[in-house]
Design a protein around this motif. Structure first.
Motif, PDB file in Angstrom:
ATOM      1  N   UNK A   1      -3.939   6.777   0.645  1.00 54.05           N
ATOM      2  CA  UNK A   1      -4.524   6.078   1.882  1.00 54.05           C
ATOM      3  C   UNK A   1      -4.602   4.668   1.664  1.00 54.05           C
ATOM      4  N   UNK A   2      -4.955   4.308   0.271  1.00 53.02           N
ATOM      5  CA  UNK A   2      -5.239   2.861  -0.124  1.00 53.02           C
ATOM      6  C   UNK A   2      -3.935   2.019  -0.422  1.00 53.02           C
ATOM      7  N   UNK A   3      -2.977   2.824  -0.901  1.00 55.58           N
ATOM      8  CA  UNK A   3      -1.584   2.090  -1.194  1.00 55.58           C
ATOM      9  C   UNK A   3      -0.830   1.843   0.109  1.00 55.58           C
ATOM     10  N   UNK A   4      -0.357   0.590   0.070  1.00 55.04           N
ATOM     11  CA  UNK A   4       0.449  -0.002   1.258  1.00 55.04           C
ATOM     12  C   UNK A   4       1.661   0.749   1.577  1.00 55.04           C
ATOM     13  N   UNK A   5       2.240   1.058   0.105  1.00 56.21           N
ATOM     14  CA  UNK A   5       3.678   1.721   0.097  1.00 56.21           C
ATOM     15  C   UNK A   5       3.882   2.364  -1.229  1.00 56.21           C
ATOM     16  N   UNK A   6       4.592   3.270  -1.473  1.00 55.27           N
ATOM     17  CA  UNK A   6       4.882   3.840  -2.731  1.00 55.27           C
ATOM     18  C   UNK A   6       6.340   3.981  -3.027  1.00 55.27           C
ATOM     19  N   UNK A   7       6.605   3.705  -4.302  1.00 58.27           N
ATOM     20  CA  UNK A   7       8.137   3.780  -4.610  1.00 58.27           C
ATOM     21  C   UNK A   7       8.363   4.782  -5.635  1.00 58.27           C
ATOM     22  N   UNK A   8       9.137   5.762  -5.587  1.00 55.99           N
ATOM     23  CA  UNK A   8       9.408   6.700  -6.621  1.00 55.99           C
ATOM     24  C   UNK A   8      10.346   6.192  -7.686  1.00 55.99           C
TER      25      UNK A   8
END
Length: 750
Positions: free
Chosen positions: A619-626
């Motif tokens: 919820x806090x992360x604006x985006x995630x990159x694997x």
């Protein structure tokens, strides 16, 4: 060494030089040399064995043994006393040869009549060339003076072998540096290249191993050593404010340059009849042999320091070197033992390919090669010794093969492959401005990876929608000190300018593991890939991270800012990094600086633990990159530097794709944008499977965007997902065969 022994050595070398100067075939030279050595040393036998290949020694000339054994007697490396000398790289001196460990009787030579044996390796800078042997009927150990004299002769033979003095009619030896050679290395950057060798450090060729005037040679050596010492002192004086480790390396150089024993041994070699250059090389080869067998890793590392110092001295004596060497050929392919990132950047995009003997897939050189999109093969053992400037060379950055001086048939097949790739790129150009929309109507965002300003022109040409990963560590790795905040801010601003409004995701400093800054103390860790690196370093060294974050904020100046923290293993690390960035934004606001129009803060998911972080993280992360490269090696516990295991596990393994699907599901629950960044994103079949598992954004090298888009636009992701699920239900380990079959049935040639 007694003066009369030195005089005898000089006399023998003088006779050898005369024999080598005669107009004769290689075999005649070898025969004459064995006669001269046997006569001078008053032994019944002198034999020369040279390497037929890397594992086989061949008797090439003899005085005293049966002549019919020449070119017929062969030994494996390590076999018999001769093979033992070659394997150890050290003399074997046996008064009773048949009783010595490793003795092997060779009846075809008639050597049973001889008791004593002295074998000396013929080698040049670590390259094994052969073995020089003398034998006598008397059971006696040869004296230290005799051993030394034969070592001096072996040095001359090594240089003459290198120069091709023993090739030609009757010698049954191929001319060196003219045969085709195949090297198997490790792929560090994919791609194919055809070109000519350009040596980073050209070989210093000693053309005058024997000298008439020892006093003149000693004067030359003394002058060169003095010049070397001054240059090392100058380097030290210029590093007064440098890191302690950097100064320690230069202090080691100064210690070697002022070593009395090193200079004394070279002085003795000159007195024995060698030229100054040959004396330096003889001691360099001897030191290599000694240090290679030392169990202490620190002492083995000193071999590189002594090597570098000896090469500097040789360049002073001969005037040879990169600055005086040949010009860069057309289509240059750089060949080196190793190279630093700054040196590689100096060559820039002029290079067509790079081949290294050392390095790693995550090394500084590999990072720069990927940024420059230059094919790179590492671990090509021995190529820097074998290759010559201008040699034709082919680099297969798909399979890890390097063809040196290849035959025309292989060159032709490579050129055909390059032509096919160029034709395919023309097809991809038509797709450049079109979205990557699949047959089932799903659009996948294709981004590019970058790390240099030189990468940014590829944004338009490749059709990338933005920069999914901008590696900020290159600006730190290529400098001798920490860059200033203003320098970084100006660079990041130019990156945003060049992107012309497209998204640029800046990854904060990803150092540690095998990416050690020149001015940062190296931390010895049992497993650096699992150690103190990336965000762990940033949170422990907040001064550097704060400075970089301030530079990014100032660079944005009214534009959107995307920042991504690497190697996050748990929620708290991300939360701490995010809070640090928000504090810096508030600090910039108080200073009255223009702020970004918006800020997006994300994390790279490279550790399996982060996939199981609390919901609050997503919820806090604006985006995630694997981060696919690291995530895969940790998921399979398979070090991507280890050739024995890294290819054992497929990205399209059912368990790995299932794990990816779980990450996708967690991000969908919280509406967190998710992308995949890494080498696998740029491989069309892998990209299709990742999209089928729910990923809607992929980031890759610019050259991969065309092929990936080409395939994505022609598949139905639903059908691919169904085939993946069926493969899993049927217990298949990898879905690759099933997906390839599906695509082939759909009319695709894979």
């Amino acid at each position: 060494m007694p003066q009369n022994s030195e005089s005898e050595s000089r006399k023998l070398l003088g006779r050898l030089r005369d024999a080598l100067a005669e107009e004769s075939a290689g075999q005649q030279r070898l025969d004459r040399i064995t006669q001269l050595i046997a006569s001078s040393m008053e032994t019944e036998v002198c034999s020369i064995y040279l390497f037929r290949d890397a594992e086989t020694l061949e008797l090439c000339a003899t005085e005293g043994l049966k002549v019919e054994a020449v070119h017929q007697t062969r030994l494996r490396l390590g076999e018999g006393l001769v093979g033992r000398v070659a394997r150890l790289g050290r003399p074997v001196n046996a008064a009773d040869a048949p009783a010595a460990p490793g003795f092997r009787y060779m009846p075809e030579t008639g050597e049973e009549a001889y008791s004593s044996f002295l074998g000396i390796p013929v080698q040049r800078l670590g390259e094994k060339l052969g073995v020089l042997v003398v034998q006598s009927k008397d059971a006696r150990a040869y004296t230290d003076d005799e051993v030394y004299a034969l070592e001096v002769v072996a040095m001359v033979l090594a240089e003459m072998t290198e120069l091709g003095a023993f090739t030609g009619e009757g010698a049954a030896l191929a001319v060196r540096h003219q045969q085709q050679v195949l090297f198997k290395g490790t792929v560090a950057q994919e791609g194919i290249a055809v070109g000519q060798v350009y040596l980073h450090e050209p070989r210093v060729v000693v053309t005058n191993p024997i000298a008439d005037d020892p006093a003149a040679e000693q004067d030359r050596l003394d002058a060169a050593v003095e010049q070397l010492r001054r240059s090392v002192d100058g380097l030290l004086a210029g590093t007064a404010m440098a890191d302690k480790d950097q100064r320690e390396v230069l202090e080691t150089y100064r210690m070697f340059a002022n070593s009395r024993s090193w200079l004394r041994r070279m002085t003795e070699d000159i007195a024995a009849g060698l030229s100054a250059e040959a004396a330096v090389e003889k001691e360099q080869s001897a030191a290599r042999t000694r240090l290679q067998s030392v169990p202490d890793a620190y002492m083995r590392d000193r071999m590189h320091d002594l090597d570098d110092l000896s090469n500097r001295l040789l360049r002073i004596l001969t005037g040879q070197g990169r600055e005086t060497g040949c010009e860069m050929p057309p289509n240059p392919i750089l060949v080196a033992r190793n190279i630093g990132p700054a040196e590689l950047l100096d060559y820039g995009r002029d290079l067509r390919g790079i081949v290294l003997e050392q390095g790693s897939v995550g090394s500084h050189a590999a990072i720069v090669a990927r940024a420059l999109a230059i094919p790179l093969v590492i671990h090509a053992d021995g190529i820097a010794t074998e290759a010559l400037n201008g040699d034709p060379i082919l680099v297969d950055g798909e399979q890890g093969f390097v063809h040196l001086r290849p035959e025309e048939r292989i060159i032709g097949s490579f050129r055909d492959k390059l032509a096919m790739q160029a034709k395919a790129q023309e097809r991809y150009a038509d797709l450049r401005d079109k979205p990557a929309t699949t047959r089932c109507g799903t659009t996948v965002s294709l981004m590019m990876n970058a790390g240099l300003m030189a990468d940014l022109p590829s944004l338009k040409g490749s059709g990338a929608e933005g920069v999914g990963l901008f590696r900020t560590e290159l600006q730190f790795l290529t400098r001798n000190k920490v860059p200033r905040r203003g320098e970084l801010a100006a660079l990041y601003a130019r990156v945003l300018d060049a992107a012309t409004g497209r998204r640029v995701i800046f990854r904060t400093l990803d150092i540690g593991s095998d990416k050690v800054l020149p001015y940062m103390r190296r931390v010895d860790e049992p497993n650096p890939a699992l150690g103190w690196r990336a965000i762990r370093v940033g949170l422990d060294k907040k001064g550097v991270m704060r400075m970089q974050l301030q530079a990014l904020i100032r660079a944005a100046a009214g534009r959107p800012l995307w920042v991504m923290f690497p190697f996050v293993a748990q929620f708290e690390e991300f939360r701490e990094g995010r809070a640090l960035l928000l504090r810096e934004i508030e600090g910039e606001r108080r200073l009255g600086h223009e702020l970004p129009s918006s800020v997006r803060i994300g994390a790279m998911l490279e550790t399996p633990s982060l996939a199981f972080a609390p919901r609050q993280f997503f919820e806090m992360a604006d985006f995630i990159s694997i981060g696919g490269n690291d995530l895969k090696q940790f998921f399979f516990a398979a070090d991507r530097e280890n050739e024995k295991v890294r290819r054992r596990y497929d990205t399209l393994n059912v368990s790995f794709l299932t794990f990816i699907a779980q990450i996708v599901a967690r991000c969908e629950e919280t509406g967190t944008p998710l992308s995949f960044c890494g080498e696998d994103a740029g491989r069309p079949i892998e990209a299709v499977c990742l999209a089928a598992m729910g990923l809607r954004s992929l980031s890759m090298r610019p050259a991969s965007i065309g092929p990936v888009k080409h395939l994505l636009c022609r598949v139905d992701l639903g059908a691919v997902r169904a085939r993946i699920e069926r493969a899993g239900a049927e217990g298949e380990q990898s879905v690759r065969p099933a997906v390839i079959e599906l695509l082939q049935n759909d009319g695709w040639a894979i």
